[in-house]
Enzyme design. Structure first.
Site, short mmCIF file in Angstrom:
data_model
loop_
_atom_site.label_atom_id
_atom_site.label_comp_id
_atom_site.label_asym_id
_atom_site.label_seq_id
_atom_site.Cartn_x
_atom_site.Cartn_y
_atom_site.Cartn_z
N ASP A 35 -73.56 37.68 16.65
CA ASP A 35 -73.58 37.24 18.05
C ASP A 35 -73.79 35.73 18.17
OD1 ASP A 35 -74.32 36.86 20.84
OD2 ASP A 35 -74.72 39.01 20.90
N THR A 71 -71.98 38.37 25.96
CA THR A 71 -72.03 39.33 24.86
C THR A 71 -71.29 40.64 25.13
OG1 THR A 71 -74.09 38.36 24.12
CG2 THR A 71 -73.60 40.59 23.33
N ASN A 92 -73.44 41.01 31.20
CA ASN A 92 -74.39 41.65 30.29
C ASN A 92 -75.32 42.60 31.04
OD1 ASN A 92 -73.42 40.35 28.08
ND2 ASN A 92 -75.09 38.86 27.94
ZN LIG Z 1 -73.48 37.21 22.60
#
Ligand SMILES: [Zn+2]
Ligand SMILES: *[C@@H]1O[C@H](CO)[C@@H](O)[C@H](O)[C@H]1NC(C)=O
Ligand SMILES: *[C@@H]1O[C@H](CO)[C@@H](O)[C@H](O)[C@H]1NC(C)=O
Length: 420
Positions: A35, A71, A92
Site C-alpha cells: 500500500d 486505497t 475508503n
Molecule cells: Zn492505500
C-alpha cells in the site's frame, strides 16, 4: 524455455484436433500489493532485491492509479479492471448521504454491501472457471459477491499492526504452502506499508527509507521461498500498489484550508466527508447546489466539481454513490471542514496525474520477459493481464490487454496457432 515451447506445440496440436481451444491450465499467480508505494521510493534507498527482480523480470517506469487515488477504490480497480464509477467503491469510508452513515476503512472490509455492487472481482471470475483462489488481507477479498466468497480468506484484525517483518515472512510461507501443497491458482497478498509510515512521518522521512528496505528484504525472502517450494517454473508474481504519497503542506509554510470560512456548512450541506486528506465530497441541501459550488470555488488551492462536470478521464461522474459536489485539493494541501484536526504528514487522494500519486509495477515468473523496462501504463490494464496469465475469460472490464501484453514472453502466441 525449450520445454515450454514443446508443451506449446503439443497444446497447439490438441487445439487443432479438438477444433476449439482447450482449457489449458495457466501458471499460478501471486498478486502482492504494498500500500502507498510511490513509484520512486526505491530510487534513494539501496534495494538489492528489487534490483535483482528487475533484472529477472519487468519493471514499469511507473503506473497511474485511477482517480481517486485511495486505497479501497484503487485496489478494487486493480482486481476488477473497472473504473471507480463502475465498481462504486468510491471512498475508503463506507457512507450513505441519506442516513449520514460513515464507517471507517477497516470496518468496511467485512461489509459486502460496500463492495458487492454487481461488478465481479477476479477471485470470483477465476473460481467460476474452476480455479482456486485466496485473499490474504487484500481489500475486497473478505466479503461475498452475489453470495459467493473467495475460497480462502485471511482478514486483518481491526488493530492489526502493519510493520512486523517476522509476520510478513510468515504470511509469505503460508501463501507458498497454499500454492505448493493445496494447489491454489491465484493468491492476492496485501501489506499495509509503506502507506502507514508515509502518512505518519511523510515520504521524505528516514523511516520511509527504512520501511522500503524492510520491503526489499521481504522480497528477497519471497524469492527464496518460491525456490524452496519449487514454484519458480510455475508461479508468476506481480508486485503492485494503489497510489503514491506526497508531503502535506502545513503552517507556517502555507495557510491551511478551512472550508467553513467560505461556506456555512451547517446551513448548506446535508452530508459531507471533508476531513479526509485532499479529496472531499458533499451533498448540498435541496436547491443549494449552485451556492455551494460558487462558495467553495472561492477557496484557494482547491478544485470544485459538480458531479456532472467531472472530467471524463476521472471516470467518476457516472457513479450513483458519489455525492453531487467533489472537492479536490491541490497537491499537498489538506481539506478541513471547520477545525484543523488533521495530523498526517503525508497523504494521497490527489489528482492521479500528479507524479507523487504514481505507483509501482514489478513482475517476474515463467511468463514474463526478463530485464524489461516497461513504459508507464494505467493500473486498469493489470486486470486483463492477470486473466491472460491465468488463462481465464475476463469479466467485462475497462482495461486493455494490448497495453500490458508486451510484458509477456509469448504474447499473442496462442492466437498464432493455424489449424490446417
Ligand atoms: Zn492505500
Ligand atoms: C511479530 O510477529 C511475530 C510472528 O507472528 C510474533 O511472534 C511477534 O510477537 C510479533 N511482534 C510484535 C512486536 O508484535
Ligand atoms: C467500462 O466497462 C463497462 C463494462 O463493459 C462498460 O459498461 C462501461 O461503459 C465501460 N466504461 C468506459 C468508460 O468505457
Amino acid at each position: 524455455m525449450k520445454m515450454r515451447l514443446e508443451l506449446f506445440l503439443v497444446v497447439a496440436a490438441a487445439v487443432c484436433a479438438a477444433g476449439k481451444p482447450l482449457n489449458t491450465a495457466g501458471n499460478k499467480l501471486l498478486l502482492i500489493s504494498f500500500d502507498g508505494f510511490r513509484w520512486d521510493y526505491d530510487q534513494d534507498v539501496d534495494t538489492p532485491n528489487l534490483d535483482q527482480l528487475a533484472e529477472e523480470g519487468i519493471k514499469a517506469k511507473y503506473v497511474t492509479p485511477p482517480m481517486l487515488t485511495m486505497t479501497s477504490p484503487s485496489h478494487f480497480t486493480t482486481i476488477t479492471g473497472r473504473w471507480v464509477e463502475d465498481h462504486e467503491v468510491i471512498h475508503n469510508m463506507m457512507f450513505n448521504p441519506k442516513t449520514n452513515l460513515k464507517i471507517p476503512f477497516r470496518q468496511t472490509l467485512k461489509k459486502s454491501e460496500w463492495w458487492d455492487t454487481g461488478v465481479q472481482p477476479l477471485w470470483i471470475t477465476a473460481q467460476n472457471q474452476g480455479l482456486k483462489t485466496a485473499s490474504f488481507f487484500y481489500p475486497g477479498g473478505g466479503v461475498t459477491y452475489n453470495g459467493q466468497a473467495v475460497n480462502r480468506v485471511i482478514m486483518r484484525s481491526i488493530n492489526h499492526k502493519y510493520a512486523n517483518e517476522t509476520e510478513w515472512r510468515e504470511n509469505i510461507d503460508k501463501v507458498m504452502s497454499w500454492f505448493s501443497e493445496e494447489d491454489f491458482d491465484l493468491v492476492t497478498l496485501y501489506y499495509g506499508e509503506p502507506d502507514n509510515v508515509g502518512h505518519r512521518k511523510g515520504p521524505d522521512h528516514p523511516d520511509r527509507k527504512t520501511i522500503i528496505q524492510q520491503i526489499d528484504r521481504t522480497l528477497g525472502y519471497l524469492r527464496e521461498a518460491i525456490a524452496r517450494h519449487q514454484l519458480s517454473d510455475s508461479l508468476n508474481v506481480i508486485i503492485s500498489s494503489d497510489h503514491g504519497m506526497t508531503t502535506v503542506k502545513k503552517k507556517p509554510q502555507v495557510n491551511e484550508i478551512i472550508l467553513n470560512k467560505y461556506l456555512n456548512l451547517f446551513g448548506a450541506a446535508s452530508f459531507e466527508i471533508l476531513d479526509y486528506g485532499g479529496f472531499g465530497i458533499l451533498t448540498p441541501k435541496p436547491g443549494k447546489e449552485q451556492e455551494v459550488y460558487d462558495a467553495l470555488s472561492k477557496a484557494p488551492n482547491v478544485k470544485v466539481y459538480k458531479k456532472e462536470e467531472i472530467p471524463e478521464d476521472f471516470h467518476l461522474a457516472k457513479s450513483k454513490r458519489l455525492p453531487p459536489i467533489v472537492v479536490v485539493a491541490d497537491l499537498g494541501y489538506n481539506l478541513n471542514s471547520r477545525l484543523i484536526v488533521y495530523v498526517n504528514r503525508g497523504d494521497h487522494g490527489y489528482h492521479n496525474g500528479e507524479m507523487d500519486m504514481k505507483t509501482i509495477f514489478r513482475a517476474f515468473g515463467p511468463d514474463f520477459k526478463r530485464n524489461f523496462v516497461s513504459e508507464p501504463f494505467d493500473s486498469i490494464h493489470i486486470y486483463p493481464l492477470m486473466c491472460k496469465l491465468l488463462q481465464i475469460e475476463p469479466a467485462p472490464h475497462n482495461g486493455s490487454l494490448s497495453v500490458t501484453e508486451n510484458l509477456l514472453l509469448h504474447s499473442g502466441e496462442s492466437d498464432s496457432v493455424v489449424c490446417q
